[in-house]
Enzyme design. Structure first.
Site, mmCIF file in Angstrom:
data_model
loop_
_atom_site.group_PDB
_atom_site.id
_atom_site.type_symbol
_atom_site.label_atom_id
_atom_site.label_comp_id
_atom_site.label_asym_id
_atom_site.label_seq_id
_atom_site.Cartn_x
_atom_site.Cartn_y
_atom_site.Cartn_z
ATOM 1 N N SER A 69 32.629 72.900 77.125
ATOM 2 C CA SER A 69 33.920 73.571 77.337
ATOM 3 C C SER A 69 34.922 73.050 76.327
ATOM 4 O O SER A 69 34.795 71.901 75.864
ATOM 5 C CB SER A 69 34.436 73.282 78.746
ATOM 6 O OG SER A 69 35.775 73.730 78.874
ATOM 7 N N TYR B 282 36.993 67.047 85.416
ATOM 8 C CA TYR B 282 36.255 68.124 84.731
ATOM 9 C C TYR B 282 36.237 67.870 83.216
ATOM 10 O O TYR B 282 35.188 67.953 82.571
ATOM 11 C CB TYR B 282 36.924 69.468 85.051
ATOM 12 C CG TYR B 282 36.264 70.672 84.417
ATOM 13 C CD1 TYR B 282 35.138 71.252 85.002
ATOM 14 C CD2 TYR B 282 36.758 71.241 83.244
ATOM 15 C CE1 TYR B 282 34.535 72.362 84.431
ATOM 16 C CE2 TYR B 282 36.159 72.345 82.668
ATOM 17 C CZ TYR B 282 35.049 72.913 83.255
ATOM 18 O OH TYR B 282 34.440 74.003 82.688
HETATM 19 P P1 NAD Z 1 30.678 80.231 88.008
HETATM 20 O O1 NAD Z 1 31.275 79.442 89.099
HETATM 21 O O2 NAD Z 1 30.977 81.679 87.915
HETATM 22 O O3 NAD Z 1 29.104 80.050 87.961
HETATM 23 C C1 NAD Z 1 28.517 78.791 88.003
HETATM 24 C C2 NAD Z 1 27.049 78.918 88.293
HETATM 25 O O4 NAD Z 1 26.490 77.599 88.374
HETATM 26 C C3 NAD Z 1 26.761 79.612 89.597
HETATM 27 O O5 NAD Z 1 25.642 80.433 89.455
HETATM 28 C C4 NAD Z 1 26.462 78.459 90.548
HETATM 29 O O6 NAD Z 1 25.593 78.803 91.588
HETATM 30 C C5 NAD Z 1 25.785 77.499 89.602
HETATM 31 N N1 NAD Z 1 25.849 76.119 90.079
HETATM 32 C C6 NAD Z 1 26.951 75.426 90.465
HETATM 33 N N2 NAD Z 1 26.606 74.205 90.868
HETATM 34 C C7 NAD Z 1 25.258 74.122 90.756
HETATM 35 C C8 NAD Z 1 24.315 73.116 91.039
HETATM 36 N N3 NAD Z 1 24.679 71.926 91.513
HETATM 37 N N4 NAD Z 1 23.007 73.374 90.789
HETATM 38 C C9 NAD Z 1 22.619 74.556 90.307
HETATM 39 N N5 NAD Z 1 23.460 75.556 90.035
HETATM 40 C C10 NAD Z 1 24.774 75.341 90.264
HETATM 41 O O7 NAD Z 1 31.163 79.483 86.681
HETATM 42 P P2 NAD Z 1 31.137 79.937 85.152
HETATM 43 O O8 NAD Z 1 32.537 80.190 84.760
HETATM 44 O O9 NAD Z 1 30.101 80.967 84.907
HETATM 45 O O10 NAD Z 1 30.718 78.554 84.470
HETATM 46 C C11 NAD Z 1 29.442 78.331 83.884
HETATM 47 C C12 NAD Z 1 29.573 77.134 82.949
HETATM 48 O O11 NAD Z 1 30.527 77.407 81.943
HETATM 49 C C13 NAD Z 1 30.049 75.858 83.647
HETATM 50 O O12 NAD Z 1 29.365 74.746 83.111
HETATM 51 C C14 NAD Z 1 31.508 75.797 83.269
HETATM 52 O O13 NAD Z 1 32.014 74.485 83.299
HETATM 53 C C15 NAD Z 1 31.479 76.372 81.884
HETATM 54 N N6 NAD Z 1 32.752 76.902 81.408
HETATM 55 C C16 NAD Z 1 33.390 77.923 82.055
HETATM 56 C C17 NAD Z 1 34.593 78.395 81.537
HETATM 57 C C18 NAD Z 1 35.341 79.531 82.182
HETATM 58 O O14 NAD Z 1 36.476 79.803 81.735
HETATM 59 N N7 NAD Z 1 34.807 80.235 83.161
HETATM 60 C C19 NAD Z 1 35.146 77.823 80.388
HETATM 61 C C20 NAD Z 1 34.469 76.789 79.771
HETATM 62 C C21 NAD Z 1 33.273 76.340 80.272
#
Ligand code: NAD
Length: 258
Positions: free
Chosen positions: A149, A162
């Site tokens: 991120s 985070y």
């Molecule tokens: P989201 O909450 O929509 O999806 C997260 C997914 O991870 C879900 O499918 C959930 O079931 C799964 N998950 C959570 N905890 C878990 C665990 N302990 N074991 C297995 N699966 C697990 O989130 P997202 O926005 O799609 O985020 C995905 C990745 O991208 C994350 O690592 C997040 O930190 C990163 N990210 C997101 C953003 C954003 O703006 N959305 C920005 C930068 C980085």
């Protein structure tokens, strides 16, 4: 990759993980998705990806559990006979956004376990599996992609835990790139900016206003597909001679301006 790659996408059934899975499905990948929901709950997602051209296995696995990480690798090998790519996508935000002056150790431990320890040791397990395959078959191709991120660099004082996990992922990318280079296993990181998913659903209005006020050069939310397309290029081998690199997918948020 010659054959359709076998790719694990953690948390691949929604959000950014699903965006990645969809881009890979269009290229005919064999996908192993993991998450914590029941198989019944994710069945519509699995069917959609199959209709797009993928073979899909779903494994209920929590990346913060050592037993579950082992199960995920074992079931991948059982189902497809090999593992080419691990995409460490699963991650969580803190349950409450708390100021660093107040935030709890409980939240810190939860985030460290899921966002950093989980992917770090899943990479260790996947890497050992890939090295073994490479030693048996020199034409084997393996890769690892971490979803980090911009929070690795941008300080948000209401979710310091985070940010620390994502800074840690930045170092994990370097460590694994260095260690696995001798086996031709490339390691990359994608650093998304602000992407429209469930994770950011609760702060939609705040970010809508920030986009309007010039937060990014490209004036819109990022999409899971934006990240998916970059991940697909990495999986396909379209980032040659670049192991260890970070690709920031943030619409220019990180660009300094004067
Ligand atoms: P989201 O909450 O929509 O999806 C997260 C997914 O991870 C879900 O499918 C959930 O079931 C799964 N998950 C959570 N905890 C878990 C665990 N302990 N074991 C297995 N699966 C697990 O989130 P997202 O926005 O799609 O985020 C995905 C990745 O991208 C994350 O690592 C997040 O930190 C990163 N990210 C997101 C953003 C954003 O703006 N959305 C920005 C930068 C980085």
């Amino acid at each position: 990759m010659g054959n359709a790659p076998v790719v694990i996408v953690t948390g691949g059934t929604r959000g950014i993980g699903l965006g990645i899975a969809e881009c890979l499905a269009k290229e005919g990948a064999k996908l192993v998705l993991c998450g914590r929901r029941s198989a019944e709950d994710v069945q519509p997602v699995v069917e959609k990806l199959e209709a797009m051209g993928a073979e899909v296995a779903y494994v209920i696995a929590d990346v913060s559990s050592a037993d579950d990480r082992k199960k995920l690798i074992d079931e991948t090998i059982e189902r497809f006979g090999r593992l080419n790519v691990l995409i460490n996508n699963a991650g969580v935000a803190p349950n409450v956004r708390a100021d660093v002056l107040d935030a709890s150790e409980e939240s810190f431990d939860r985030l460290m376990n899921i966002n950093l320890k989980g992917p770090y040791f899943l990479t260790q397990a996947a890497a050992n599996c890939m090295v073994e395959q490479k030693q048996k078959d020199p034409s084997f191709e393996g890769r690892i992609v971490n979803v980090g991120s911009i929070s690795a660099e941008v300080a948000s004082v209401n979710r310091g835990d985070y940010c620390l996990t994502k800074a840690g992922i930045g170092m994990a990318t370097k460590l694994w790139a260095v260690r696995l280079a001798e086996f031709d296993i490339d390691v990359f990181e994608i650093r998304p900016g602000v992407i429209a998913t469930d994770m950011t659903g609760g702060v939609k209005e705040k970010y809508d206003a920030m986009f309007e006020n010039g937060l990014t050069l490209q004036k819109r939310w990022g999409t899971p597909e934006d990240v998916g397309k970059v991940a697909a290029a990495m999986v396909r081998g379209d980032m040659p001679y670049a192991t260890g690199q970070v690709v920031t997918v943030d619409g220019g948020l990180m660009m300094h301006r004067l």
